[in-house]
Design an enzyme around this catalytic site. Structure first.
Site, PDB file in Angstrom:
ATOM      1  N   TYR A 168       0.717   2.532  -1.407  1.00 18.82           N
ATOM      2  CA  TYR A 168       0.637   1.206  -2.009  1.00 18.82           C
ATOM      3  C   TYR A 168      -0.754   0.962  -2.602  1.00 18.82           C
ATOM      4  CZ  TYR A 168       0.241  -3.796  -2.609  1.00 18.82           C
ATOM      5  OH  TYR A 168      -0.006  -5.038  -3.161  1.00 18.82           O
ATOM      6  N   ARG A 225       2.868 -12.344   2.568  1.00 18.66           N
ATOM      7  CA  ARG A 225       2.637 -11.037   1.971  1.00 18.66           C
ATOM      8  C   ARG A 225       2.010 -10.154   3.054  1.00 18.66           C
ATOM      9  NH1 ARG A 225      -1.236 -11.489  -2.237  1.00 18.66           N
ATOM     10  NH2 ARG A 225      -0.282  -9.775  -3.375  1.00 18.66           N
ATOM     11  N   PHE A 285     -22.009  -0.594 -12.680  1.00 15.27           N
ATOM     12  CA  PHE A 285     -20.664  -1.158 -12.714  1.00 15.27           C
ATOM     13  C   PHE A 285     -19.838  -0.657 -11.527  1.00 15.27           C
ATOM     14  CE2 PHE A 285     -16.221  -0.548 -13.943  1.00 15.27           C
ATOM     15  CZ  PHE A 285     -15.852  -1.826 -14.306  1.00 15.27           C
TER      16      PHE A 285
END
Length: 413
Positions: A168, A225, A285
């Site tokens: 997942y 969830r 980043f």
């Protein structure tokens, strides 16, 4: 009042906070004039201010590609997150999302607040996407297709095993790592990183978010969830939601520590990935979110507050990380400091204590072996309660001057 109290407790945070505030104002002024690009960058600032700041440092073509990549995946995630959408409606949208990004007319109303605006006016994102270079478009389309299919798969499937959990997280975050590596390579600034290292970069961030967001996810309306794998939580409670009840506090913390220990397994790969980067702006980043992740894991570990509310870094520490993270030595220093902080919190009576310490020792050894720790900036500064009155007065004066400057600037806009 809370922010002022935090500054008084950590006065070393003030300078990075001021720099971050000014950088945010500067970034907001750089929003492009074209309506579709203006929408995209304005939306980026609304859905992720810290991420938007780091993106602004990338060169123009790569910056545009990463901005659109982020917004496309944020829109995809908005569809997946909206628990009010029936599965038979949601699954086809997720499966076909990679096609919708080529359609200037497509939109789908879902989500709330700024996410609803993103979905309602998605044509701006599609228009900007169609202006990117073909190499960027292909990378974004490929990852969007694979992620949509993976999300659709887990609409109808529970996260039962640790393998399910890894799968997942691969679909929703590991693929982001793969996609960013493709974009970096397409820009000509980096070699193409291996899929396994790119995947670990995403998994380290995603697992940290899943751990931190337990209470928000379990209390989701109209339907909870659940992303913590049954293979882990079933060792401690009968139902995942039982972890939030006070009578299960001891077991809840043990389960939390088990989850944190699982997340730490990806840190070694993340450090290898970052060590191979060449471009300074791409490095920052990538590095800043990874440092935020190891810091958040250190805060969450052994912390019952994860089941009571939101556990996150203070803004000053976040600002300090953004300000100080420039080289790989800064990354090693941060991972070393936060790993030591986490190791100090390990209770030998915890069922996973040995496994946790072993994982932390791997991280600590990598950082020590780098030979750069003497160059590091310390992110964890212990506050001295005996700050003299002069320093406090100076801080108040600086803060007052800053507020006056910002107010004057705002009135002239």
């Amino acid at each position: 009042m809370g922010s002022l109290r935090a500054i008084l407790k950590h006065p070393e945070d003030l300078y990075p906070l001021v720099k971050l505030k000014l950088a945010a104002r500067s970034a907001e002024k750089q929003i492009p004039a074209e309506p579709h690009w203006g929408f995209c960058y304005s939306m980026l600032h609304k859905v992720s201010r810290s991420f938007a700041l780091v993106i602004q440092q990338l060169d123009t073509d790569l910056r545009d590609a990463v901005c659109i990549f982020y917004l496309v995946l944020r829109a995809l995630d908005t569809v997946e997150d909206d628990t009010s959408i029936a599965a038979d409606v949601k699954v086809p949208i997720l499966m076909a999302f990679h096609q919708h990004i080529y359609d200037r007319e497509w939109h789908f109303s879902c989500g709330t607040k700024e996410y609803k605006v993103l979905m309602d006016e998605f044509h701006h994102v599609s228009t900007a996407f169609l202006e990117l270079g073909r190499g960027y478009q292909e990378a974004i389309e490929d990852i969007t297709m694979r992620m949509g299919a993976g999300m659709a798969k887990f609409i109808c499937k529970e996260v039962e095993t640790i393998d399910d959990y890894d799968e997942y997280c691969h679909y929703v975050a590991g693929l982001v790592g793969l996609g960013l590596s493709k974009l970096f390579h397409a820009s000509g600034k980096e070699d193409l990183a291996s899929d396994s290292l790119s995947n670990s970069m995403g998994l380290f961030l995603q697992k940290t978010n899943i751990i931190r967001d337990y209470l928000e996810d379990i209390n989701e309306i109209p339907k909870s969830r659940m992303f913590w794998p049954r293979q882990i939580w079933s060792k401690y409670v009968n139902k995942l939601e039982d972890l939030k009840y006070e009578e299960n506090s001891v077991k809840a913390v043990q389960c939390l520590n088990d989850m944190v220990t699982n997340a730490l397994l990806h840190a070694e790969d993340a450090l290898k990935y970052m060590a191979a980067l060449r471009d300074p702006s791409i490095f920052r980043f990538c590095a800043i979110p990874q440092i935020m992740a190891i810091g958040t894991l250190a805060l969450c570990y052994n912390n019952i507050e994860v089941f009571r509310g939101v556990v996150k870094m203070r803004r000053g520490l976040t600002a300090k990380i953004i300000d100080r993270t420039k080289t790989i030595s800064d990354v090693y220093g941060a991972f070393y400091d936060f790993s030591r902080m986490l190791k100090y919190k390990v209770d030998d009576d915890d069922p996973n204590a040995r496994k946790t310490k072993d994982s932390l020792e791997v991280i600590l050894k990598i950082c020590r072996d780098s030979g750069t720790l003497n160059q590091r900036n310390s992110y964890i500064i212990q506050s001295n309660p005996q700050y003299n009155a002069t320093l406090i007065v100076v801080l108040f004066v600086i803060l007052a001057m800053l507020l006056a400057y910002l107010s004057a600037s705002r009135s002239t806009i």
